[in-house]
Design a protein around this motif. Sequence first.
Motif, PDB file in Angstrom:
ATOM      1  N   VAL A  83      -2.719  -7.599  -4.099  1.00 12.20           N
ATOM      2  CA  VAL A  83      -3.377  -7.243  -2.862  1.00 12.20           C
ATOM      3  C   VAL A  83      -2.946  -8.266  -1.835  1.00 12.20           C
ATOM      4  O   VAL A  83      -3.287  -9.422  -1.917  1.00 12.20           O
ATOM      5  CB  VAL A  83      -4.903  -7.296  -3.027  1.00 12.20           C
ATOM      6  CG1 VAL A  83      -5.576  -7.028  -1.710  1.00 12.20           C
ATOM      7  CG2 VAL A  83      -5.337  -6.277  -4.053  1.00 12.20           C
ATOM      8  N   LEU A  84      -2.146  -7.831  -0.885  1.00 11.12           N
ATOM      9  CA  LEU A  84      -1.578  -8.752   0.082  1.00 11.12           C
ATOM     10  C   LEU A  84      -2.543  -8.929   1.227  1.00 11.12           C
ATOM     11  O   LEU A  84      -2.740  -8.047   2.029  1.00 11.12           O
ATOM     12  CB  LEU A  84      -0.240  -8.216   0.586  1.00 11.12           C
ATOM     13  CG  LEU A  84       0.738  -7.931  -0.559  1.00 11.12           C
ATOM     14  CD1 LEU A  84       2.026  -7.391   0.009  1.00 11.12           C
ATOM     15  CD2 LEU A  84       0.986  -9.164  -1.372  1.00 11.12           C
ATOM     16  N   VAL A  85      -3.149 -10.064   1.275  1.00 13.22           N
ATOM     17  CA  VAL A  85      -4.226 -10.285   2.212  1.00 13.22           C
ATOM     18  C   VAL A  85      -3.765 -11.198   3.329  1.00 13.22           C
ATOM     19  O   VAL A  85      -3.061 -12.157   3.102  1.00 13.22           O
ATOM     20  CB  VAL A  85      -5.427 -10.921   1.491  1.00 13.22           C
ATOM     21  CG1 VAL A  85      -6.558 -11.183   2.455  1.00 13.22           C
ATOM     22  CG2 VAL A  85      -5.895 -10.001   0.384  1.00 13.22           C
ATOM     23  N   ALA A 139      -4.280 -13.863  -1.344  1.00 14.99           N
ATOM     24  CA  ALA A 139      -3.877 -12.682  -2.095  1.00 14.99           C
ATOM     25  C   ALA A 139      -4.591 -12.664  -3.421  1.00 14.99           C
ATOM     26  O   ALA A 139      -4.869 -13.690  -4.000  1.00 14.99           O
ATOM     27  CB  ALA A 139      -2.371 -12.701  -2.328  1.00 14.99           C
ATOM     28  N   ALA A 141      -0.416  -2.852  -0.642  1.00 15.66           N
ATOM     29  CA  ALA A 141       0.523  -3.421   0.304  1.00 15.66           C
ATOM     30  C   ALA A 141       1.492  -2.393   0.795  1.00 15.66           C
ATOM     31  O   ALA A 141       2.392  -2.724   1.516  1.00 15.66           O
ATOM     32  CB  ALA A 141       1.276  -4.571  -0.294  1.00 15.66           C
ATOM     33  N   TYR A 178      -5.966  -6.093   3.983  1.00 11.67           N
ATOM     34  CA  TYR A 178      -4.857  -5.651   3.144  1.00 11.67           C
ATOM     35  C   TYR A 178      -4.437  -4.253   3.551  1.00 11.67           C
ATOM     36  O   TYR A 178      -5.127  -3.565   4.305  1.00 11.67           O
ATOM     37  CB  TYR A 178      -5.211  -5.704   1.651  1.00 11.67           C
ATOM     38  CG  TYR A 178      -6.327  -4.793   1.186  1.00 11.67           C
ATOM     39  CD1 TYR A 178      -6.146  -3.403   1.104  1.00 11.67           C
ATOM     40  CD2 TYR A 178      -7.550  -5.315   0.773  1.00 11.67           C
ATOM     41  CE1 TYR A 178      -7.150  -2.574   0.647  1.00 11.67           C
ATOM     42  CE2 TYR A 178      -8.564  -4.487   0.319  1.00 11.67           C
ATOM     43  CZ  TYR A 178      -8.363  -3.119   0.249  1.00 11.67           C
ATOM     44  OH  TYR A 178      -9.360  -2.286  -0.213  1.00 11.67           O
ATOM     45  N   GLN A 218      -5.380   0.758   5.395  1.00 10.48           N
ATOM     46  CA  GLN A 218      -5.587  -0.649   5.729  1.00 10.48           C
ATOM     47  C   GLN A 218      -7.080  -0.972   5.737  1.00 10.48           C
ATOM     48  O   GLN A 218      -7.884  -0.189   6.239  1.00 10.48           O
ATOM     49  CB  GLN A 218      -5.039  -0.962   7.116  1.00 10.48           C
ATOM     50  CG  GLN A 218      -3.546  -0.842   7.265  1.00 10.48           C
ATOM     51  CD  GLN A 218      -3.108  -1.234   8.664  1.00 10.48           C
ATOM     52  OE1 GLN A 218      -3.540  -2.255   9.202  1.00 10.48           O
ATOM     53  NE2 GLN A 218      -2.250  -0.423   9.262  1.00 10.48           N
ATOM     54  N   GLU A 261      -0.484  -6.015   8.724  1.00 10.48           N
ATOM     55  CA  GLU A 261      -0.808  -4.991   7.726  1.00 10.48           C
ATOM     56  C   GLU A 261      -0.117  -3.668   8.037  1.00 10.48           C
ATOM     57  O   GLU A 261       0.261  -2.917   7.120  1.00 10.48           O
ATOM     58  CB  GLU A 261      -2.325  -4.800   7.632  1.00 10.48           C
ATOM     59  CG  GLU A 261      -3.105  -6.041   7.247  1.00 10.48           C
ATOM     60  CD  GLU A 261      -2.600  -6.715   5.983  1.00 10.48           C
ATOM     61  OE1 GLU A 261      -2.001  -6.027   5.121  1.00 10.48           O
ATOM     62  OE2 GLU A 261      -2.788  -7.932   5.845  1.00 10.48           O
ATOM     63  N   HIS A 314       3.223  -3.557   6.516  1.00  6.92           N
ATOM     64  CA  HIS A 314       3.200  -3.135   5.117  1.00  6.92           C
ATOM     65  C   HIS A 314       3.199  -1.615   5.011  1.00  6.92           C
ATOM     66  O   HIS A 314       3.926  -1.028   4.208  1.00  6.92           O
ATOM     67  CB  HIS A 314       1.958  -3.680   4.410  1.00  6.92           C
ATOM     68  CG  HIS A 314       2.044  -5.116   4.045  1.00  6.92           C
ATOM     69  ND1 HIS A 314       3.081  -5.639   3.310  1.00  6.92           N
ATOM     70  CD2 HIS A 314       1.206  -6.152   4.298  1.00  6.92           C
ATOM     71  CE1 HIS A 314       2.878  -6.936   3.131  1.00  6.92           C
ATOM     72  NE2 HIS A 314       1.748  -7.271   3.720  1.00  6.92           N
TER      73      HIS A 314
END
Length: 674
Positions: free
Chosen positions: A15-17, A24, A42, A430, A441, A458, A461
């Motif tokens: 989870v790309l935070v 993350a 992501a 994310y 998102q 985001e 992504h």
Amino acid sequence: MAMAMAMAMARASAVLVHGTTKVAFSRGARIAPVARRSVCVAVAGKKEESAKKLGRRASTSALKAVAVDESEVSAPPRWDLERWFGFSDPFDAKIDSEMTSLEGKCKAFMEKFQGTLDTKLYDAILAYEDIDQVLTSVLTYVMLSSDTQLANDKMSQRKAVLMQQYSGFSANYLTFFGLQLAALEDDALAAQLKATPALKKYEPFIDDVRRSKPYNLSQEVERALSVRAAFSGKSPVVEFYGKELSYLNFEWEGETVPLEVILSKMGSSKDAEYRRNALKVVNEGLKKIERTAALSLNMVAGDWFAENQERKFKELRSSRNLSNNVPDEVVDSLLQAVRTTGVEQCKKYYTLKRSVLKATQGLETFTWADRNAPLSIGSASESYTWAEAVEMVRSGYNKFSPTMGDMFMQMVNEKRIDVPAEKGKTGGAYCAAAFGCGPFQLLNFTGTQRDVATLAHESGHGCHNMLSYEQGILQFHPPLTLAETASIFGEMIVFRDLLDKAPGKQERLAMLTDKIDDIINSVNRQCSFDRFEELAHTARANGELSPQELNDIWTSVVEEYYGPAGEVYDNYDNISRLWAYVPHFHGVPFYVYSYAFADLVVGSVYNEYLRQPEGFEAKLLELLKAGGTKDFSAALEPFGLNPSDPKFWTDAMETYVGGMLSEAEELSKDLGYI
């Protein structure tokens, strides 16, 4: 879960935070192979109708010119998950029917393909894809729904039951696939690739799985680990920690507010006393969960140590590096460059910022609370409405790539973004992949300039994976070393667009310092997080760590990367427990260097864009479309970049960060601040 599949799916499970906390973490601990990719966060893109028609040849996102729909952006919207997933709510009986059907499909998959991959690999992969796509719809819908209802115990129980159900049947019926694919004889694979040309499409996926062959355990051991993951070990503890963190509230200005809100207020305030009081409240408030955080981190570090021993990984980060498809030596070079050149740049920058804050705000004592402080200069807006943020990102994207601009507006107009900061909602931000149904998102938008940057990030992504959707569910997600390419590049093009519009030197300096803050947070701070993990994991091998021991490690790392108290920062008061709110330590150990890797790579890519803009958009879009079919070396070759060269990282910091820092110094001199 089989190590073969774990490594292939790990890069899709992150989870790309981004945003205030910029961390993350993973959705689950040992989620079995298909679910790992199904719940990846992501990336994504889809056709609207594919929510109900999850065929393996699902179309890529329907791209079209999209105008700003004022009715959709006038107020911060909530996402409309039901529209895309085809379920009425997370308790819809259709979900249970799907899960029952999936168990049958998984059992049939094992009965048909176990022991036959030497002749039936292509058919097995197609069947595996079909299972994966249905799981995407079910599990991602429940997980996204849960992330906006963390205070709802019934929702949490629903998610846990479904994950336990999946963990059981995937372990029993799917574990063999990764192990047997990894163990497949080279001659048998070569023969099938020659006899079945369509199989060549899946070579990147196959290579991903087979790289982990030396680290796999026996099928029975892997199956047992997967079955137990949802019930015992670190997973329930990590899940509990995440819930406790989401419940954490702070008394501030006569209100009870969540962590995201008080951090945002602290970061955007121009009042030093206000910032320091906020930091003190946060640090003291984290005492409520430090024992839970320590327990969870001890479990994670112990599990990591045991698996590294059993699987015979050479170095502490080797497992993560394998999942990222990057050699240990490249990561070591990055970390060493940040600990030397990066630390010196960091000290130089904060010395400058300290002087500017003293000249503009009368700041006499420079503390950790002042690290991200905005400058009190210029006439730039201090807050933005949602509609203004959307227009800023749309404008920036369109100037570089109308294709990405259209994708961004598609996400806005189709209610794929859950915007406001709310109690009981997952912190940070994310972009969820949801292959076949996404992207989606989650933000915690409070109107700050950083929130605008987070939206740009985001949305990058989302664009990345709309473009890479054509690679299919098993290969659309890029390696984590490239997963931040579109997001950071999106931030950069929006930033540069706004910087060019700055009305004067004061506004330009304020924007530059804010951007340098972000880069140092992405590079130096994330690498300091990695160092904290290194020291904590190493110490854990000798016994359980107390909260106080973790506090001490955290403080020592801050001094290592930012200088001892008295050198740049006058003191490090009220920082000792800040490790306790960083969830990526628990979900994806040693993931964070990926942020530094990506930021420096994208900085170098952006410099290539400035040097030679003609034809650059096409090259970047091709990189994004490749998804996980190219490693970082092959993907960056068209740009003339080679991160395998140890000098790359030092050069990247000197040109990327150094260039902005030099301009900030010149502006500060011109304005009489230094």
